[in-house]
Enzyme design. Sequence first.
Site, PDB file in Angstrom:
ATOM      1  CE  LYS A 118     -19.616  26.154 -29.204  1.00 35.74           C
ATOM      2  NZ  LYS A 118     -19.561  24.676 -29.114  1.00 35.74           N
ATOM      3  CB  SER A 129     -23.416  29.318 -35.366  1.00 37.35           C
ATOM      4  OG  SER A 129     -22.246  29.312 -36.162  1.00 37.35           O
TER       5      SER A 129
END
Lengths: 323, 323
Positions: B51, B307
């Site tokens: 992110k 992720s």
Amino acid sequence: MIELQDIQAAAARLKEIIVETPLLVSSELDRIVGGQILLKPECLQRTGSFKIRGAYNMMCQMTPEQAACGVVAWSSGNHAQGVAAAGGLLGIKTTIVMPEDAPKAKIANTRRLGGEVVLYDRYNDDREAIARRIATESGAVLVPSYEERKIIEGQGTAGLEIMQQSAAMGVTPDQVIICCGGGGLSAGCATAIRAISPRTDVYLVEPVEFDDTLRSMQSGERVRNARSARSICDALQTETPGKMTFAINQKLASGVLTVTDEEVAEAMRFVFRHLKLVVEPGGAVALAAVLAKKIVVKDTVTAVVLSGGNVDAELFGSIQSGA
Amino acid sequence: MIELQDIQAAAARLKEIIVETPLLVSSELDRIVGGQILLKPECLQRTGSFKIRGAYNMMCQMTPEQAACGVVAWSSGNHAQGVAAAGGLLGIKTTIVMPEDAPKAKIANTRRLGGEVVLYDRYNDDREAIARRIATESGAVLVPSYEERKIIEGQGTAGLEIMQQSAAMGVTPDQVIICCGGGGLSAGCATAIRAISPRTDVYLVEPVEFDDTLRSMQSGERVRNARSARSICDALQTETPGKMTFAINQKLASGVLTVTDEEVAEAMRFVFRHLKLVVEPGGAVALAAVLAKKIVVKDTVTAVVLSGGNVDAELFGSIQSGA
């Protein structure tokens, strides 16, 4: 004596076999300790530890006649998996003598990799005698876990990679911190590191009750750990330094640090929270020494080897919830 | 539309900021699935997920006037940490609206990184309304978690790296498998991947009760998930695809796969045992799809994005012991 070129030759043999584990950086770790830390995560290595480096380097040089008789080794688990995996790759039968209280994952993985496992009692049986009997009966070649130059050369490829990868990043480590059980990893790495950069210090780290290398360095001769010694670090529970590994470490290492089980557990929690790696107790001692401030890392470049990640889920969970 | 050069420009902005996470291979994983898997472990990224790529790419382009007013964002935790970390690096005040049941580690880390955290009730409050009120009152710029081209461009740098790193290894992925919440990571990565290799398929993966992108693709228009939807994957609990992200994913993705909580847990156990990485539930869905045979990977080169790795020790422990 082992030379840099011997380790480079081992690296060429291992090129297509092992993972060139990355040199990881963590801005959060650097911020906390005030220095630049380069992490060598050998937990990401094939079989979950550095041990396949040495095992494959020795076993790929066996003659066809030797290979046909198979190999035997004793190990608490990481060398076991390295030998079993190398045997699978080379088509060599492997028999591994393992303590019955070794981590279940290590025993299961050794079997899954094709190794035949013979269990023994860590505190009462003589694993070496068991292995030597198997070797005598079958003609199998003994693959030592550290006291063998081809093993040391193979483990040293991790140190060679640290120097190559840090050079590619534009830095030279001021110091490299490495766990020490029998001393094979540290002896091999120290050989490569100090041949490439004589100014780089190599520090070894032992569990506090398994400080045989520390006391051997202090007394100038190899001493043994107490039979009663205990440690959370199953991978580092050796009785005494190897003759060859000790001679190398005595010459090349700048010092030996020790860490407690609680310092190791704290390092494993740090690695989980901030680095997202699974490291086993023995694999966390070098970072534990840094986090517990056993060595000055402020304003230096320090490479730290995370030597393995083979830990059972139960122990890992209890350590993580123990903060 | 976003072009490859936009993502390359983002990569240049992020160069000194993010970790170029390695592309890992695992011979054991390859053996089990019968294909070549390339793992992109964004759990090793700064802040423990991808992110920060998007957050920093947007925030570093703010004007000094905008930066002086600070930013506000809503997030279940990974975007929160990315925004807070980017704010710390850029000297921008950050306020993050987070669900009160977000993983404790995510809330604690967001605060530690300097973010001001405002908690809300995930099932009754309107996080968007809360964030917009803060923005109106303070003049803070809203940093969306996916519906913003600078965010998508930043996340796309992970896909760009996959193609560059696989090329350096001498292979081109036949397919890349990426988790999908709001769709920012997948849209950005798909843009980079398919611009570089039009023949490479991109597959998205959603939790089975959060299959909004799958159903939106089937119906041709964006649909919502049920308010009652639940998933172990806190990072992928979006209500509906973004307008921009859906348009890109609809055009570039070859399909959407779904996985159950149990399949995710099994993938997390696999990653612990065999890959020695800490992956959070939402970070494990792409590998879960592979291990649960939701897609054919045999005899192909498949890149899989892991992720993120921000999971509380308690949940991680209970998943590991749940095998």
